[in-house]
Design a protein around this motif. Structure first.
Motif, mmCIF file in Angstrom:
data_model
loop_
_atom_site.group_PDB
_atom_site.id
_atom_site.type_symbol
_atom_site.label_atom_id
_atom_site.label_comp_id
_atom_site.label_asym_id
_atom_site.label_seq_id
_atom_site.Cartn_x
_atom_site.Cartn_y
_atom_site.Cartn_z
ATOM 1 N N GLY A 1 -13.386 -114.508 -21.563
ATOM 2 C CA GLY A 1 -13.859 -115.848 -21.389
ATOM 3 C C GLY A 1 -14.552 -116.403 -22.649
ATOM 4 O O GLY A 1 -14.882 -115.449 -23.725
ATOM 5 N N SER B 1 -19.611 -117.998 -20.531
ATOM 6 C CA SER B 1 -18.720 -118.137 -19.540
ATOM 7 C C SER B 1 -19.413 -117.277 -18.255
ATOM 8 O O SER B 1 -18.880 -117.198 -17.160
ATOM 9 C CB SER B 1 -17.422 -117.722 -19.698
ATOM 10 N N GLY B 2 -20.857 -116.763 -18.399
ATOM 11 C CA GLY B 2 -21.168 -115.849 -17.239
ATOM 12 C C GLY B 2 -20.700 -114.493 -17.033
ATOM 13 O O GLY B 2 -20.817 -114.026 -15.952
ATOM 14 N N LYS B 3 -19.951 -114.067 -18.062
ATOM 15 C CA LYS B 3 -19.436 -112.637 -17.880
ATOM 16 C C LYS B 3 -20.507 -111.265 -17.558
ATOM 17 O O LYS B 3 -20.203 -110.833 -16.380
ATOM 18 C CB LYS B 3 -18.784 -112.039 -18.951
ATOM 19 N N GLN C 1 -21.676 -111.740 -13.790
ATOM 20 C CA GLN C 1 -20.778 -111.520 -12.958
ATOM 21 C C GLN C 1 -20.509 -110.019 -12.811
ATOM 22 O O GLN C 1 -20.405 -109.385 -11.789
ATOM 23 C CB GLN C 1 -19.554 -112.373 -13.114
ATOM 24 N N LEU D 1 -13.183 -116.089 -16.922
ATOM 25 C CA LEU D 1 -14.172 -116.965 -16.432
ATOM 26 C C LEU D 1 -13.892 -118.367 -17.391
ATOM 27 O O LEU D 1 -14.335 -118.175 -18.489
ATOM 28 C CB LEU D 1 -15.351 -116.127 -16.530
ATOM 29 N N ASP E 1 -12.989 -120.488 -11.845
ATOM 30 C CA ASP E 1 -13.735 -121.549 -12.671
ATOM 31 C C ASP E 1 -15.159 -121.387 -12.436
ATOM 32 O O ASP E 1 -15.949 -121.259 -11.490
ATOM 33 C CB ASP E 1 -13.494 -122.747 -11.345
ATOM 34 N N SER E 2 -15.611 -121.123 -13.950
ATOM 35 C CA SER E 2 -16.885 -120.657 -13.724
ATOM 36 C C SER E 2 -17.917 -121.840 -13.944
ATOM 37 O O SER E 2 -19.177 -121.413 -14.114
ATOM 38 C CB SER E 2 -16.853 -119.727 -15.199
ATOM 39 N N THR E 3 -17.460 -122.982 -13.566
ATOM 40 C CA THR E 3 -18.416 -123.787 -13.267
ATOM 41 C C THR E 3 -19.078 -123.941 -11.914
ATOM 42 O O THR E 3 -20.061 -124.612 -11.474
ATOM 43 C CB THR E 3 -17.956 -125.384 -13.741
ATOM 44 N N VAL F 1 -22.761 -119.421 -9.342
ATOM 45 C CA VAL F 1 -22.856 -117.943 -9.427
ATOM 46 C C VAL F 1 -22.293 -117.255 -8.240
ATOM 47 O O VAL F 1 -21.534 -116.378 -8.472
ATOM 48 C CB VAL F 1 -24.056 -117.422 -9.936
ATOM 49 N N VAL G 1 -18.610 -117.909 -7.440
ATOM 50 C CA VAL G 1 -17.711 -117.123 -8.383
ATOM 51 C C VAL G 1 -17.627 -115.576 -8.178
ATOM 52 O O VAL G 1 -16.501 -114.777 -8.104
ATOM 53 C CB VAL G 1 -18.271 -117.172 -10.001
ATOM 54 N N GLN G 2 -18.819 -115.011 -7.800
ATOM 55 C CA GLN G 2 -18.774 -113.494 -7.310
ATOM 56 C C GLN G 2 -17.941 -113.444 -6.202
ATOM 57 O O GLN G 2 -17.342 -112.308 -6.185
ATOM 58 C CB GLN G 2 -20.449 -113.261 -7.204
#
Ligand code: TYD
Length: 203
Positions: free
Chosen positions: A8, A12-14, A17, A131, A178-180, A183, A186-187
């Motif tokens: 991502g 993107s929060g990798k 996650q 992500l 969809d990383s918006t 959390v 997404v998880q």
């Protein structure tokens, strides 16, 4: 036993996650190793400093450094862990090179694919999470500013477009998330897809 990669754009929060997934898989009794590119080895740590700070290298020189980092990472970390039966979670892998060095920097597909094949020794992820989120939002979220974050918006937009193209070309391996979303949502999606993959492999 299984290589799962996270891809991502910036912010993107990798890493969040990956941390949560590692906990979840450990709770299921799995042996997990989390690692990252660039920088998952001693050599990689040195390369990371060169790649993310200081003067901007020539795009081909930059590609070769990412490839060197990957060759070391695959040989010294990823392959040995897989041989020990671990589930390996990697924050970035060869799709990042396609997205950033082809999409972002404009290097040729032929050159990048050749080096990706060479550096990875043909080791392909079993599952990849992309992500995805709008570039502006990711850049706002990104905590540390590296050379890459300072690139112009259009660079990041080309990177995002290339990531989505990779996913469209290989939908069985690459799952777009969809990383918006929050959390925890997404998880949950990531966990669901992982479970399907792990149990699907067993049976
Ligand atoms: P990092 O701080 O790890 O970024 P992030 O937290 O967003 O993952 O820095 C990695 C940077 O290197 C990121 O901007 C993407 C870039 N990169 C490439 O350009 N090519 C590659 O092959 C890899 C692995 C990373």
């Amino acid at each position: 036993m299984m290589l799962i990669t996270f891809e991502g754009g910036e912010g993107s929060g990798k890493s969040t996650q990956i941390r949560l997934l590692e906990k979840y898989l450990a709770g299921l009794g799995k042996k997990v190793l989390s690692t990252a590119e660039p920088g998952g080895t001693e050599l990689g740590y040195q390369l990371r400093k060169i790649l993310l700070t200081g003067e901007k290298p020539d795009p081909l020189a930059e590609l070769l450094l990412f490839a060197a980092d990957r060759a070391e990472h695959v040989a010294k970390v990823i392959k040995p862990a897989l041989e020990k039966g671990r589930i390996v979670l990697s924050d970035r892998y060869f799709d990042s090179t396609v997205a950033y060095q082809i999409g972002g920097r404009g290097l040729s597909v032929k050159t990048v694919e050749f080096l990706n094949q060479l550096a990875s020794g043909g080791l392909k992820p079993d599952l990849t999470f992309l992500l995805d989120l709008p570039v502006e939002e990711g850049l706002k979220r990104a905590l540390v500013e590296t050379k890459f974050e300072r690139e112009e918006l259009s660079f990041h937009q080309r990177v995002r477009k290339m990531f989505l193209k990779i996913a469209a070309q290989d939908p069985k391996r690459v799952k777009v998330i969809d990383s918006t979303a929050p959390v925890t949502e997404v998880q949950e999606e990531i966990q669901k897809l992982c479970k399907a993959k792990i149990f699907g492999k067993r049976s």
